[in-house]
Design a protein around this motif. Structure first.
Motif, mmCIF file in Angstrom:
data_model
loop_
_atom_site.group_PDB
_atom_site.id
_atom_site.type_symbol
_atom_site.label_atom_id
_atom_site.label_comp_id
_atom_site.label_asym_id
_atom_site.label_seq_id
_atom_site.Cartn_x
_atom_site.Cartn_y
_atom_site.Cartn_z
ATOM 1 N N ILE A 78 0.828 -1.205 0.000
ATOM 2 C CA ILE A 78 0.000 0.000 0.000
ATOM 3 C C ILE A 78 0.865 1.258 0.000
ATOM 4 O O ILE A 78 0.450 2.321 -0.492
ATOM 5 N N VAL A 79 2.103 1.159 0.523
ATOM 6 C CA VAL A 79 2.961 2.348 0.567
ATOM 7 C C VAL A 79 3.432 2.754 -0.827
ATOM 8 O O VAL A 79 3.994 3.838 -1.003
ATOM 9 N N ILE A 80 3.180 1.906 -1.820
ATOM 10 C CA ILE A 80 3.500 2.280 -3.199
ATOM 11 C C ILE A 80 2.615 3.427 -3.648
ATOM 12 O O ILE A 80 3.012 4.272 -4.445
ATOM 13 N N ASP A 81 1.398 3.464 -3.080
ATOM 14 C CA ASP A 81 0.430 4.477 -3.489
ATOM 15 C C ASP A 81 0.825 5.857 -2.942
ATOM 16 O O ASP A 81 1.046 6.023 -1.737
ATOM 17 N N LEU A 93 2.763 8.772 10.801
ATOM 18 C CA LEU A 93 2.974 7.333 10.876
ATOM 19 C C LEU A 93 4.192 6.889 10.071
ATOM 20 O O LEU A 93 4.710 5.794 10.276
ATOM 21 N N ILE A 94 4.615 7.720 9.142
ATOM 22 C CA ILE A 94 5.924 7.541 8.514
ATOM 23 C C ILE A 94 6.586 8.905 8.468
ATOM 24 O O ILE A 94 5.907 9.946 8.431
ATOM 25 N N SER A 95 7.905 8.910 8.502
ATOM 26 C CA SER A 95 8.624 10.185 8.485
ATOM 27 C C SER A 95 8.792 10.683 7.061
ATOM 28 O O SER A 95 8.590 9.948 6.083
ATOM 29 N N GLU A 96 9.195 11.937 6.948
ATOM 30 C CA GLU A 96 9.462 12.515 5.631
ATOM 31 C C GLU A 96 10.618 11.784 4.948
ATOM 32 O O GLU A 96 10.598 11.561 3.732
ATOM 33 N N ASP A 97 11.606 11.396 5.741
ATOM 34 C CA ASP A 97 12.750 10.648 5.189
ATOM 35 C C ASP A 97 12.317 9.298 4.638
ATOM 36 O O ASP A 97 12.784 8.867 3.569
ATOM 37 N N ASP A 99 9.331 8.529 3.530
ATOM 38 C CA ASP A 99 8.559 8.792 2.322
ATOM 39 C C ASP A 99 9.487 9.034 1.134
ATOM 40 O O ASP A 99 9.288 8.488 0.036
ATOM 41 N N GLU A 100 10.525 9.827 1.343
ATOM 42 C CA GLU A 100 11.466 10.120 0.264
ATOM 43 C C GLU A 100 12.230 8.881 -0.171
ATOM 44 O O GLU A 100 12.509 8.698 -1.363
ATOM 45 N N GLU A 101 12.546 8.011 0.781
ATOM 46 C CA GLU A 101 13.262 6.787 0.441
ATOM 47 C C GLU A 101 12.392 5.857 -0.402
ATOM 48 O O GLU A 101 12.858 5.251 -1.385
ATOM 49 N N ILE A 102 11.105 5.741 -0.044
ATOM 50 C CA ILE A 102 10.192 4.905 -0.826
ATOM 51 C C ILE A 102 10.032 5.474 -2.233
ATOM 52 O O ILE A 102 10.035 4.733 -3.233
ATOM 53 N N THR A 103 9.892 6.802 -2.324
ATOM 54 C CA THR A 103 9.764 7.453 -3.629
ATOM 55 C C THR A 103 10.992 7.191 -4.489
ATOM 56 O O THR A 103 10.878 6.908 -5.691
#
Length: 339
Positions: A78-81, A93-97, A99-103
């Motif tokens: 789901i974090v792909i979305d 629930l997730i940090s900005e870092d 989020d950027e790493e997943i992106t």
């Protein structure tokens, strides 16, 4: 010796003795300190009257969080979305870092997002996630510390600058805040009068919350400690020679004390110009220690320092303008004197 090693040694030595203020030498006042007692009573009533409702809200929030976490463990994709990640980041629930790493990983993997978005179960997964995150958000918004404390991540409301100072995390948080407040509060109220003292306290609540407005926290700001720190700062300027009655005890040195026939506790009198700077120096050292060790503290030291600075500034302003001599004292004496 490296600086952080020296700091650890200093904190250890200072931690051998616990110092708790229990009063000051000027116990006689001209009038009953109504505002001091009123603020203590209000803080205490707010804590105990909201305790049952807060417990139920906490259970509701925990349930919503556990359901969301279980869903994410079962459906980690789901974090792909992009929208899902945005919602998770907004709720902390997730940090900005993260989020950027997943992106970054998605960019490296090319069409992974497109393949997932085209999947047959993706709409259902998105819908279920959306419902769960909405329930979690709703439960947290209704949770008393988030509703009336200074809300985190910049989502604060203006009234929370005041109401946050009347909420406390637990009974010890409440007890020590009210104890420290009483030690210095009743004397300032006697000098400044009820109206000025109440106005000063309310402004202190706002001043202490400002650092969390400028640099938002990840958790709600709760407690009267910022306003109490302001009261201590004002006491330091206005009554710097007044001796504070300190109860001390030592757990680590209890056995050596007892073996030599001495009690590992007692009372001492320390002038405000020694005790209050020492108290805030300890907090500065704790902040330094947390920085060096990478630890995150639940104590909002910034509120303490901002409150203390405001209290010092307010008391200095009162001195500079001679407000006590020209306005406050004559008004109080007129109420106390029969003509």
């Amino acid at each position: 010796m490296e600086s952080h090693h020296l700091l650890y040694i200093i904190l250890f030595l200072l931690g051998l003795f616990i110092l708790i203020p229990i009063g000051n030498e000027h116990s006689t006042v001209r009038r009953l300190p109504m505002i001091t007692f009123l603020l203590i009573v209000v803080n205490t009533l707010v804590y105990f009257t909201t305790l049952p409702g807060r417990a139920q809200q906490e259970r509701t929030l925990a349930s919503a969080y556990n359901k969301l976490r279980s869903f994410m463990e079962e459906n980690p994709q789901i974090v792909i979305d992009n929208q899902a990640r945005k919602s998770l980041r907004e709720e902390g629930l997730i940090s900005e870092d993260e989020d950027e790493e997943i992106t970054r990983q998605l960019k490296d993997r090319g069409d992974q997002y497109s393949l997932w978005a085209a999947g047959m179960i993706t709409p259902q997964m998105r819908d279920e996630f959306s419902q769960l995150i909405k329930k979690f958000k709703s439960a947290r918004e209704e949770f008393l510390p988030f509703k009336w404390g200074l809300a985190p991540r910049g989502n604060w409301k203006s009234y929370q600058l005041i109401t946050s100072a009347f909420l406390h995390a637990d009974i010890l948080h409440l007890f020590f805040n009210m104890l420290y407040f009483f030690v210095v509060g009743f004397s300032l109220e006697d000098i400044w009068g009820r109206g000025v003292f109440l106005g000063f306290y309310m402004l202190s609540c706002v001043a202490a919350a400002l650092p969390s407005v400028v640099s938002p926290l990840d958790l709600p700001l709760l407690g009267a400690s910022g306003a109490v720190s302001a009261t201590m700062g004002a006491f330091l300027i206005r009554m710097y020679r007044t001796r504070v009655n300190i109860f001390w005890f030592s757990i680590e040195l209890a056995l050596p004390f007892l073996m030599t026939g001495r009690k590992p506790w007692g009372k001492i009198l320390l002038p405000a110009y020694l005790y209050i700077p020492f108290y805030f120096l300890l907090q500065l050292l704790q902040v330094w220690y947390n920085y060096l060790s990478g630890q995150t503290s639940l104590v909002a030291f910034s509120a303490h320092f901002a409150g203390f600075a405001f209290g010092v500034g307010f008391a200095l302003l009162m001195k500079a303008t001679k407000a006590e001599e020209s306005y406050i004292h004559p008004k109080i004496e007129a109420k106390l004197t029969f003509s």
